[in-house]
Design an enzyme around this catalytic site. Structure first.
Site, PDB file in Angstrom:
ATOM      1  CB  CYS A  50      -0.950  -0.002   1.196  1.00 35.27           C
ATOM      2  SG  CYS A  50      -0.120  -0.103   2.797  1.00 35.27           S
ATOM      3  CG  HIS A  96      15.931   1.665  -2.146  1.00 28.78           C
ATOM      4  ND1 HIS A  96      15.442   2.815  -1.546  1.00 28.78           N
ATOM      5  CD2 HIS A  96      14.841   1.005  -2.619  1.00 28.78           C
ATOM      6  CE1 HIS A  96      14.125   2.849  -1.653  1.00 28.78           C
ATOM      7  NE2 HIS A  96      13.739   1.756  -2.308  1.00 28.78           N
TER       8      HIS A  96
END
Length: 418
Positions: A50, A96
């Site tokens: 989400c 990352h």
């Protein structure tokens, strides 16, 4: 291997845009196959939650090609998507992924759920046969780094939501909440989150009290809870070790007298009451009773704020671990490139040797003098092997590149001869 990450997240894109580029489970396998077929990608994993959509891939294609594929797959205009996209390459891509998996890039710093989501995305990619050896190695390394961060830091050890803080309080007061009965007043999102935390900590005796029975039934089915009306609370309050309330009632639902009666029936066994509602669901005078431990939303928020600051401190150590581990993995990747180069160099030298040896054997079979044949072989072999390094030395000197010249000299071992 050329690592690339392309994505958007809660920091760069609106909810509406994140919804447009989300990959549902029904589209994931098809998307991974299309990505590899159309974008010259050797291995890939798509992470879609989400809060983020990210493509991790091993590719020699230009990053623009992967971005174009993303816009085409979701039928989103480049003008709408590109301003929100971030790109990381090589070590920045490794770092990352490790930061994401450790919860350092999450909306809630240090939240543990993201690691499970990354693992599921990797598993889905494996099922779709889109994971090559390099991507496999990257994700396995990332999972071990996330485990190290959780072991060596307290990045995820403190409650940073009001619902989680309420459950943490219960664990401090009662020896085991698995043996406790919880009365949850209300059936909204906060109470549902409280129920999830209680259930994950072993609490199986849950009572849900709500104004409308239908809304409470949906919640009760998830956790095997008993449903009662608000009017029935006095009849069940004495059974409750933990009471957590969050309704929209304008007036208190649980009063001092009700709790006092329940405590007498409990023979003064302690009761934890947590009032998350605004306005309050539980009269403040309840806090004056012996054996009643009353906490309000303000009390919990101060705990949450303190814990968030603590997580920020722990994040400094976690970031250091990620930097160290991403640099280490990048070194390993570069070593793979050296392995390929060494293999090619050995093969090239062996090809030259085989070629010249075959000619020398022919000369011997034709009756040539062995000494002359051997001398010619040694001269030709030397000349052929030093041809490429000699040209590289000359080129570096002519182009005025002393650093390159020094690197070539070092690789040839010339400085060791001084």
């Amino acid at each position: 291997m050329s690592l690339l990450v392309i994505g958007i997240n809660h920091n760069t894109a609106s909810v509406e845009l994140r919804e447009k580029v989300a990959f549902g489970p029904d589209k994931l396998s098809e998307a991974l196959q299309q990505l590899e077929a159309s974008s010259n990608v050797n291995g890939s994993v798509i992470l879609s939650t989400c809060n983020r959509t990210e493509i991790y891939c091993d590719t020699k294609a230009a990053k623009s090609k992967v971005i174009d594929w993303l816009t085409q797959f979701h039928q989103v205009s480049p003008e709408e998507l590109k301003p929100s996209i971030y790109v990381h390459e090589e070590q920045a891509a490794i770092r990352h992924l490790m930061r994401v998996s450790c919860g350092l890039d999450s909306l809630v710093l240090g939240e543990p759920q993201i690691l499970g989501q990354v693992k599921q995305s990797y598993s889905d990619a494996r099922d779709a046969k889109s994971v090559n050896a390099a991507v496999e190695k990257l994700f396995q390394k990332t999972f071990s780094v996330a485990k190290r961060v959780r072991t060596e830091t307290e990045i995820g050890g403190s409650a940073v939501s009001v619902a989680y803080a309420a459950c943490t309080l219960a664990k401090h007061i009662f020896e085991s909440i698995a043996d406790s009965t919880a009365l949850l007043v209300g059936a909204g999102e906060t109470i549902e989150l409280v129920a999830k935390h209680l259930s994950s900590n072993g609490c199986t005796k849950i009572i849900v009290a709500n104004r409308t029975r239908e809304r409470a039934l949906g919640l009760a089915e998830q956790f095997g809870a008993k449903v009662i009306s608000l009017e029935e609370i006095p009849d069940h309050l004495a059974k409750a070790d933990i009471v957590i309330s969050s309704t929209a009632s304008p007036l208190p639902i649980i009063g001092k007298g009700m709790v006092e009666t329940a405590l007498k029936a409990r023979k003064h066994q302690p009761m934890l009451l947590v009032d998350i509602a605004v306005p309050r669901d539980i009269e403040s005078q309840v806090g004056d009773l012996n054996d009643a431990y009353l906490y309000t939303v303000d009390d919990l928020q101060s705990i949450v704020d303190s814990n968030i600051e603590q997580r920020k401190v722990e994040a400094i150590q976690a970031e250091a671990i990620v930097s160290e581990e991403s640099a280490s993995f990048m070194t390993w990747l570069r070593s793979l490139q050296a392995v390929d180069s060494i293999r090619e160099y050995r093969q090239s030298s062996n090809d030259i040797r085989q070629e010249l040896l075959a000619k020398s054997l022919q000369s011997l079979q034709a009756g040539g003098e062995p000494e002359k044949v051997l001398l010619e072989l040694s001269n030709k072999l030397t000349n052929r092997l030093i041809h490429a390094p000699t040209r590289a030395l000359q080129s570096a000197a002519e182009q005025g590149e002393p650093a390159k010249l020094a690197a070539i000299r070092q690789s040839l071992g010339l400085d060791e001869l001084k």
